[in-house]
Each structure stands twice: as C-alpha cells, then as structure tokens.
Design an enzyme around this catalytic site. Structure first.
Site, PDB file in Angstrom:
ATOM      1  N   HIS A  95     -30.464 -33.432  17.376  1.00  0.00           N
ATOM      2  CA  HIS A  95     -30.412 -32.263  16.494  1.00  0.00           C
ATOM      3  C   HIS A  95     -31.454 -32.372  15.390  1.00  0.00           C
ATOM      4  O   HIS A  95     -31.124 -32.478  14.213  1.00  0.00           O
ATOM      5  CB  HIS A  95     -28.995 -32.102  15.909  1.00  0.00           C
TER       6      HIS A  95
ATOM      7  N   ASP B 251     -27.408 -25.178  17.749  1.00  0.00           N
ATOM      8  CA  ASP B 251     -28.607 -25.049  18.589  1.00  0.00           C
ATOM      9  C   ASP B 251     -28.318 -24.173  19.812  1.00  0.00           C
ATOM     10  O   ASP B 251     -29.169 -23.401  20.253  1.00  0.00           O
ATOM     11  CB  ASP B 251     -29.105 -26.440  19.019  1.00  0.00           C
TER      12      ASP B 251
ATOM     13  N   ASN C  54     -27.253 -39.081   2.593  1.00  0.00           N
ATOM     14  CA  ASN C  54     -26.129 -38.730   3.470  1.00  0.00           C
ATOM     15  C   ASN C  54     -25.573 -39.903   4.268  1.00  0.00           C
ATOM     16  O   ASN C  54     -24.406 -39.893   4.675  1.00  0.00           O
ATOM     17  CB  ASN C  54     -26.543 -37.600   4.419  1.00  0.00           C
TER      18      ASN C  54
HETATM   19  N1  LIG Z   1     -25.226 -30.017  12.396  1.00  0.00           N
HETATM   20  C1  LIG Z   1     -25.863 -28.904  12.061  1.00  0.00           C
HETATM   21  O1  LIG Z   1     -26.246 -28.104  12.923  1.00  0.00           O
HETATM   22  C2  LIG Z   1     -26.093 -28.558  10.613  1.00  0.00           C
HETATM   23  C3  LIG Z   1     -26.496 -27.271  10.253  1.00  0.00           C
HETATM   24  C4  LIG Z   1     -26.675 -26.978   8.915  1.00  0.00           C
HETATM   25  C5  LIG Z   1     -26.484 -27.956   7.944  1.00  0.00           C
HETATM   26  N2  LIG Z   1     -26.094 -29.214   8.321  1.00  0.00           N
HETATM   27  C6  LIG Z   1     -25.848 -30.276   7.317  1.00  0.00           C
HETATM   28  O2  LIG Z   1     -24.559 -30.141   6.757  1.00  0.00           O
HETATM   29  C7  LIG Z   1     -24.536 -30.808   5.486  1.00  0.00           C
HETATM   30  C8  LIG Z   1     -23.861 -29.922   4.448  1.00  0.00           C
HETATM   31  O3  LIG Z   1     -24.618 -28.765   4.198  1.00  0.00           O
HETATM   32  P1  LIG Z   1     -24.142 -27.672   3.122  1.00  0.00           P
HETATM   33  O4  LIG Z   1     -25.124 -26.569   3.174  1.00  0.00           O
HETATM   34  O5  LIG Z   1     -22.691 -27.371   3.312  1.00  0.00           O
HETATM   35  O6  LIG Z   1     -24.326 -28.512   1.754  1.00  0.00           O
HETATM   36  P2  LIG Z   1     -23.640 -28.228   0.327  1.00  0.00           P
HETATM   37  O7  LIG Z   1     -24.389 -29.034  -0.666  1.00  0.00           O
HETATM   38  O8  LIG Z   1     -23.492 -26.782   0.094  1.00  0.00           O
HETATM   39  O9  LIG Z   1     -22.163 -28.831   0.507  1.00  0.00           O
HETATM   40  C9  LIG Z   1     -21.944 -30.185   0.676  1.00  0.00           C
HETATM   41  C10 LIG Z   1     -20.574 -30.526   0.127  1.00  0.00           C
HETATM   42  O10 LIG Z   1     -20.350 -31.910   0.354  1.00  0.00           O
HETATM   43  C11 LIG Z   1     -19.668 -32.400  -0.774  1.00  0.00           C
HETATM   44  N3  LIG Z   1     -19.794 -33.846  -0.861  1.00  0.00           N
HETATM   45  C12 LIG Z   1     -20.832 -34.590  -1.269  1.00  0.00           C
HETATM   46  N4  LIG Z   1     -20.518 -35.901  -1.207  1.00  0.00           N
HETATM   47  C13 LIG Z   1     -19.255 -35.974  -0.717  1.00  0.00           C
HETATM   48  C14 LIG Z   1     -18.393 -37.035  -0.412  1.00  0.00           C
HETATM   49  N5  LIG Z   1     -18.737 -38.305  -0.597  1.00  0.00           N
HETATM   50  N6  LIG Z   1     -17.169 -36.732   0.079  1.00  0.00           N
HETATM   51  C15 LIG Z   1     -16.809 -35.455   0.290  1.00  0.00           C
HETATM   52  N7  LIG Z   1     -17.589 -34.406   0.024  1.00  0.00           N
HETATM   53  C16 LIG Z   1     -18.806 -34.666  -0.479  1.00  0.00           C
HETATM   54  C17 LIG Z   1     -20.280 -31.673  -1.955  1.00  0.00           C
HETATM   55  O11 LIG Z   1     -19.427 -31.732  -3.106  1.00  0.00           O
HETATM   56  C18 LIG Z   1     -20.415 -30.259  -1.391  1.00  0.00           C
HETATM   57  O12 LIG Z   1     -19.278 -29.488  -1.631  1.00  0.00           O
HETATM   58  C19 LIG Z   1     -25.987 -31.152   5.177  1.00  0.00           C
HETATM   59  O13 LIG Z   1     -26.210 -32.505   5.465  1.00  0.00           O
HETATM   60  C20 LIG Z   1     -26.778 -30.279   6.131  1.00  0.00           C
HETATM   61  O14 LIG Z   1     -28.035 -30.814   6.443  1.00  0.00           O
HETATM   62  C21 LIG Z   1     -25.882 -29.510   9.614  1.00  0.00           C
END
Ligand SMILES: NC(=O)c1ccc[n+]([C@@H]2O[C@H](COP(=O)([O-])OP(=O)(O)OC[C@H]3O[C@@H](n4cnc5c(N)ncnc54)[C@H](O)[C@@H]3O)[C@@H](O)[C@H]2O)c1
Length: 345
Positions: free
Chosen positions: A207, A180, A124
């Site tokens: 976080h 959170d 990431n």
């Molecule tokens: N901040 C928070 O509280 C919190 C909570 C839950 C999840 N997250 C994080 O959010 C992120 C996404 O989770 P998700 O469940 O949606 O994952 P997911 O795999 O379902 O979706 C991720 C998306 O990102 C896209 N992607 C990948 N590389 C990319 C790029 N270079 N440019 C644009 N798009 C790109 C993928 O094609 C996919 O559609 C993860 O890192 C997860 O850990 C954060």
C-alpha cells in the site's frame, strides 16, 4: 440499496424522509465488539459512524489519546443497536480492546503534500507497536486491521510485537488496502462508463506507490484496454492517495473514502466471523505468494481470519513487470518494520 459490495445480506435503505431507515436481513454474529484505536481522528470518526450504523456491531469501543469522550457521546445518541463506549489515554486502553472481535487501527499522523507514506514511519511505528502490544496482551485472538501508514511496515511491526508476546497468528493480522480496490473500481468503471457496483478490480502487493499493483486484466466483468490507457489507469490508482493529499493542501490525506473502505473490510470480516461463506477481500498479510514475507492478494475470509489465500492468478506481462518493480521496495519496507521491533527497548 446494498451499502457495501459483497454485503448481499444487508439490505439498506438510506435517507428516506430525512431519516435513516433500514431493512435488514442478516444472519451475522449478533454480539460483535469492534474497537477503533484512533477513533477521534479524520478516519476514526467517519469510520466509527459507519460502524455505528450497522447491526453487525453490538459494542463499539472508541479509543484515542484525545477527544474520545465527545466523539463517543455524539455517536451514542444515534438510534442504532451498538452500545458505544469511549476510552481516552493509555490507562483506558485495556478496557477498550478487551473482548474485541475486531480491532481497527487508524491512529497516527497522516501525510502532508510532498511526503511519502514512508516519511510517516518515525512517528507511526511506535504508535502501532504500542497499540498492537496492548492487543497482544488483552485480545490476542482479535482480528487486527491496520490502517496506519506506512502499512507495508506497520503490519510487520504488529506481527513482530505479537510474536514477542507468543500469540502471533498470521491469519488474524491484516493491513487494510481496501481503499486501493475501491479506487480501482471507481476509476475503471468511470473509464468505461459502467455501473461501478458491478465492477471489481483486484489490487495486490502493498500500500504505497509502486507497491500498489492493480490487476486490470482480472477485472470483473472482463474489459480490454489499450496498453497506454492501462498504464495511465494503473499509475492513477497507484498515486490516488497523493491526489487527495494535494487537494487537501496540508489538511491531511484521505479520510472519508478510507472510512468507507475500512467499513467495507470490517463488514466482510464480521460476516465471515459469523460463518457467512464466500467473503473475499484483498489485504496485506503474511504470505508465501512471492519472495517477500507480506503481500496483498484476494483472501477468502472465515471465522478464523484468512481461510484461504486465493493467490495472484493469471497475469499479463505488464503486471508481471509491476510486481518486479514492487518487490524491492516491499522488501525494504518490511525489513524496516521488523528491524524497528528488534531494536525496541
Ligand atoms: N490504509 C490506508 O489506505 C490509509 C488511507 C488513508 C490514511 N491512512 C493512514 O491512517 C492514519 C490516520 O489518518 P487520519 O487522517 O485519521 O489522521 P488524524 O491525524 O486525523 O487522526 C489520527 C488520530 O490518531 C490519534 N492518535 C495519535 N496517537 C495515538 C495513540 N498513541 N493512540 C491512539 N490514538 C492516537 C490522534 O489523536 C488522532 O485522533 C495515518 O497514518 C494515515 O496515513 C491509511
């Protein structure tokens, strides 16, 4: 019913006779462009749906490396104001972010059971660095809300990338920790049988795991808990993401509750951008509140981003201990993000 806490001027009535009808009274900016990077993902899709459903957004730009045309076509049929545009692949990134008032980044891989958020770093970090670099070039004044984990490192990464482009403004880069707070409100209200819409629990720090610091002593309305229950609730709030990861058993992490939380943060930001006063959200930002460079505390939002950092407030001894426990990990996470950008080619 008011859809989001704090969005007092948006009166929303949902699901009436199988259709969605809304009564709106808002003074918010009428022409806001919001861009979602990673819009076709588990978070990106429901987040984009919630953003399409608010009159605060006039242009919703959806970017992903895959599947964006389908998501954009689908959302564009919804009978709400926002124009939806879909952008797929790096050659369309500039058009997606240009002119955006707010850019949200949920792009990247989520956790599987047994993983920590830091285990996501290798994949990431470069995704966030590249997307932040496009923002620094094409929408340097945007409010950047980072959802991609590990947030404790991805916020420093984006900040360093903005610095390298000479456009860094610490008041405009936010790690979205709202989930959170949403979880803390839910669990504390459940524990006392209260109406959750009237419960507000600040959660500070970072976080991930021990860096998530719920300030249960500062709950509104004031509530008292025996120490054992306070500790149990605090640990549950810290580990709530893992509850979801385990329940999903390999199919990802929180997506729907995160979409809600991301939308709540974005609505507050949009209202603040429009000049509405008194919008407060916690977020992980550049901070002088502790010895680490980035720390989440309640922030008063305004047209230029962070208007005022409202600080940590009065703590009980247990919460002081939680902060002490969090700082070394936060410091390491922040340094890891900064070092990543230093070593980037
Ligand atoms: N901040 C928070 O509280 C919190 C909570 C839950 C999840 N997250 C994080 O959010 C992120 C996404 O989770 P998700 O469940 O949606 O994952 P997911 O795999 O379902 O979706 C991720 C998306 O990102 C896209 N992607 C990948 N590389 C990319 C790029 N270079 N440019 C644009 N798009 C790109 C993928 O094609 C996919 O559609 C993860 O890192 C997860 O850990 C954060």
């Amino acid at each position: 019913m008011s859809l989001f806490r704090g969005g007092r001027q948006i009166v929303t009535t949902l699901l009436v006779n199988n259709s969605i009808k809304r009564t709106l009274a808002t003074s918010a900016k009428k022409d806001a462009k919001v861009c979602v990077l990673g819009a076709a993902g588990g978070i990106g899709q429901p987040l984009s749906l919630l953003l399409k459903n608010t009159p605060l957004v006039s242009h919703l730009a959806l970017y992903d490396i895959a599947h964006t045309p389908g998501v954009a076509a689908d959302l564009s049929h919804i009978e709400t104001k926002a124009k939806v545009t879909g952008h797929m692949g790096p050659s369309e990134l500039e058009a997606a972010v240009t002119g955006a008032d707010i850019v949200l980044i949920p792009a990247g891989v989520p956790r599987k059971p047994g993983m920590t958020r830091d285990d996501l770093f290798n994949t990431n970090a470069s995704i966030v660095a590249n997307l932040a670099d496009a923002c620094a070039q094409f929408c340097p004044k945007t409010m950047l809300g980072i959802i991609t984990n590990p947030v404790n490192s991805t916020v420093p990464i984006a900040s360093e990338v903005f610095k390298n482009r000479g456009v860094y403004d610490p008041k405009r880069i936010f790690g979205i920790t709202t989930l959170d707070i949403v979880r803390a409100n839910t669990f504390i209200a459940e524990a006392r049988g209260l109406d959750v819409s009237k419960v507000s629990v600040p959660v500070i720090g970072g976080h991930s795991g021990v860096t998530i610091i719920p300030l249960i002593s500062q709950t509104t309305p004031p509530l008292s808990f025996p120490q054992e229950e306070r500790e149990r609730l605090s640990r549950r709030i810290q580990n709530a993401g893992t509850e979801v990861v385990e329940a999903k058993a390999g199919a990802g992490s929180a997506t729907l509750s995160m979409a809600y939380a991301g939308a709540r943060f974005t609505f507050s930001m949009l209202e603040a951008l429009s000049g509405m006063e008194g919008k407060v959200e916690c977020a992980f930002v550049r901070s002088d509140e502790t010895e680490v460079k980035y720390f989440s505390t309640p922030l008063l939002l305004g047209p230029n981003g962070v208007e005022k950092n409202l600080g940590i407030g009065k703590l009980i001894e247990y919460e002081v201990e939680l902060i002490k426990e969090a700082l070394p990990e936060l410091e390491a996470n922040i340094k890891k993000g900064e070092d990543f950008v230093k070593n980037m080619k």
